[in-house]
Design an enzyme around this catalytic site. Structure first.
Site, mmCIF file in Angstrom:
data_model
loop_
_atom_site.group_PDB
_atom_site.id
_atom_site.type_symbol
_atom_site.label_atom_id
_atom_site.label_comp_id
_atom_site.label_asym_id
_atom_site.label_seq_id
_atom_site.Cartn_x
_atom_site.Cartn_y
_atom_site.Cartn_z
ATOM 1 N N ARG A 239 2.514 -4.492 -1.979
ATOM 2 C CA ARG A 239 1.876 -3.196 -2.189
ATOM 3 C C ARG A 239 2.933 -2.178 -2.572
ATOM 4 N NH1 ARG A 239 -2.357 -5.148 -2.494
ATOM 5 N NH2 ARG A 239 -4.296 -4.747 -1.372
ATOM 6 N N GLU A 268 0.170 3.792 -7.824
ATOM 7 C CA GLU A 268 -0.393 3.136 -8.994
ATOM 8 C C GLU A 268 -1.873 3.520 -9.154
ATOM 9 O OE1 GLU A 268 0.383 -0.936 -7.477
ATOM 10 O OE2 GLU A 268 -1.782 -1.219 -7.554
ATOM 11 N N HIS A 286 -0.337 -4.923 -11.363
ATOM 12 C CA HIS A 286 -1.059 -5.430 -10.180
ATOM 13 C C HIS A 286 -2.001 -6.572 -10.562
ATOM 14 C CE1 HIS A 286 -2.428 -4.151 -5.898
ATOM 15 N NE2 HIS A 286 -2.585 -5.450 -6.070
HETATM 16 C C1 GLV Z 1 -4.487 -7.626 -4.045
HETATM 17 O O1 GLV Z 1 -3.581 -6.879 -4.128
HETATM 18 C C2 GLV Z 1 -5.168 -7.962 -2.836
HETATM 19 O O2 GLV Z 1 -4.852 -7.394 -1.778
HETATM 20 O O3 GLV Z 1 -6.055 -8.816 -2.887
#
Ligand code: GLV
Length: 327
Positions: A239, A268, A286
C-alpha cells in the site's frame, strides 16, 4: 422486495447481472470517480455496498448511511474502510483474501526483476531510438540469483514470494510481527526471521508486503532507507503510505539505493511527480492482482459475500463477526 445495493465502480457485466438477481442494483457503469459527498448521496437508502480499495468508507460516511448493513470490498486490503466504525454501526464488512496471493506474488517478481535489471529504463532508451551499438557497461544491474531476498511482512503473499525464490537460489530473510512456525518457514524457501534493521541492512532486494495501518505509516522512511545497501532494490506491492515517498525519491535520486519497483503510492492515483524523473524507478498503477482470472475471481468473491450476507448466512470472508446487527 429486493434489498438495494450500490456498486461503487464499474465492474464485470456478468457480476452486475448476477447481483441483479438478488438485489435492486445501482451501478456506476461510467466508472465515475465519486467524491465522498457524491458517494454518500448514491449510498442513501442502500442496504449494501460493493466497493473497491479506492473508495474511502470513513466514520462520517457510515454515520450518514444508517440503512447500510453490508460492505463488500473487492480487495484483500481493507484500510479504506473504518472497520471499527462499521462494527459499531452493526455493518458487516467483507474482503477477498487468498485468491490473489499467487498472482500478486508473481507481480512482485515482475517488478523486482524489472527494477533490478533496468527493464523499464532500457526499454524507454530503445524506443527512443538511442540503440546504436552494444556496450560492455550498458544498463548494468543487480543479480537476483544467489542474492539475499528480504521480505517485510510475511503473510500469505510474502510466503508465496519467498517460495518463488527457490528457482533463483536465493537466501530469504524476513521480518514480521511474529515469526512463522518452523514448517511454514521451511516451505517458504527456508526463510529466516531477523530483526527489522538486520533485514534492511542485509537484503539485496527488499519486498514490502505489510498491511497499511497507522502503525505501518511510513514504516520505510529516510532512517530505514539509510540502513539499506546502495546496491539494493526496494519493491512495494502493498500500500502507498507504508513508504515515505519523498524520502524514497531522495534516496533513489542520490543513488543511496539502486532501484525501486512500485505498484502503490501515497495518495494514489495522484502521486509524487518527481518519481517520473527517476530512471531507476519502475512505476505501475496498482495492478498487483490484475490477471484476468484473479480479477474475475475477486469480483465473484465480493458478490458471493454480499449475497450470503443478505441470505442470513455468515459471509465467507467476514472481517467483523462481532458486528452486532445481522444482515
Ligand atoms: C489490492 O491492493 C488488494 O488489497 O486487493
Amino acid at each position: 422486495m429486493k434489498p438495494k445495493i450500490l456498486i461503487a465502480r464499474a465492474i464485470f457485466p456478468e457480476i452486475v447481472e448476477r447481483l441483479s438477481d438478488y438485489f435492486e442494483v445501482q451501478a456506476n457503469p461510467g466508472d465515475e470517480s465519486w467524491s465522498p459527498a457524491r458517494l454518500q448521496e448514491h449510498l442513501r437508502g442502500k442496504q449494501g455496498l460493493f466497493c473497491t480499495a479506492g473508495e474511502a468508507i470513513g466514520a462520517d460516511l457510515i454515520r450518514a448511511c444508517p440503512e447500510l448493513r453490508v460492505i463488500a470490498n473487492m480487495a484483500v486490503g481493507f484500510n479504506n474502510i473504518d472497520l471499527d466504525a462499521a462494527t459499531r454501526a452493526g455493518i458487516l464488512v467483507t474482503n477477498t483474501p487468498e485468491l490473489l496471493n499467487e498472482t500478486t506474488a508473481d507481480f512482485a517478481w515482475a517488478l523486482l526483476m524489472a527494477a533490478a535489471r533496468r527493464v523499464g529504463e532500457s526499454e524507454r532508451w530503445l524506443r527512443d531510438g538511442q540503440w546504436q551499438r552494444w556496450r560492455y557497461d550498458a544498463f548494468l544491474g543487480a543479480d537476483l540469483h544467489g542474492a539475499t531476498l528480504g521480505i517485510l511482512g510475511m503473510g500469505r503473499i510474502g510466503q508465496a514470494i519467498a517460495r518463488r525464490s527457490r528457482g533463483f537460489d536465493m537466501q530469504v530473510l524476513y521480518h514480521n510481527r511474529t515469526p512463522l512456525p518452523a514448517e511454514l518457514e521451511a516451505h517458504a524457501n527456508h526463510a529466516r526471521y531477523v530483526a527489522r534493521d538486520d533485514l534492511l541492512a542485509r537484503a539485496d532486494h527488499l519486498v514490502l508486503v505489510l498491511p497499511y495501518s497507522a502503525a505501518t505509516h511510513h514504516a520505510i522512511g529516510a532512517a530505514e532507507l539509510a540502513l539499506m545497501k546502495p546496491t539494493a532494490t526496494l519493491v512495494n506491492i502493498a500500500r502507498g503510505g507504508i513508504v515515505d515517498d519523498a524520502a524514497l525519491i531522495a534516496a533513489l535520486r542520490e543513488r543511496r539505493i539502486a532501484a525501486a519497483g512500485l505498484d502503490v503510492f501515497e495518495n494514489e492515483p495522484a502521486f509524487h511527480p518527481d518519481f517520473l524523473a527517476l530512471d531507476n524507478a519502475v512505476l505501475t498503477p496498482h495492478i498487483g492482482s490484475a490477471s484476468a482470472p484473479t480479477r474475475h475471481a475477486m469480483a465473484a468473491c465480493a458478490a458471493d459475500n454480499l449475497i450470503a450476507a443478505f441470505s442470513g448466512k455468515a459471509p465467507p470472508n467476514l472481517l467483523n463477526p462481532q458486528a452486532s446487527r445481522r444482515a
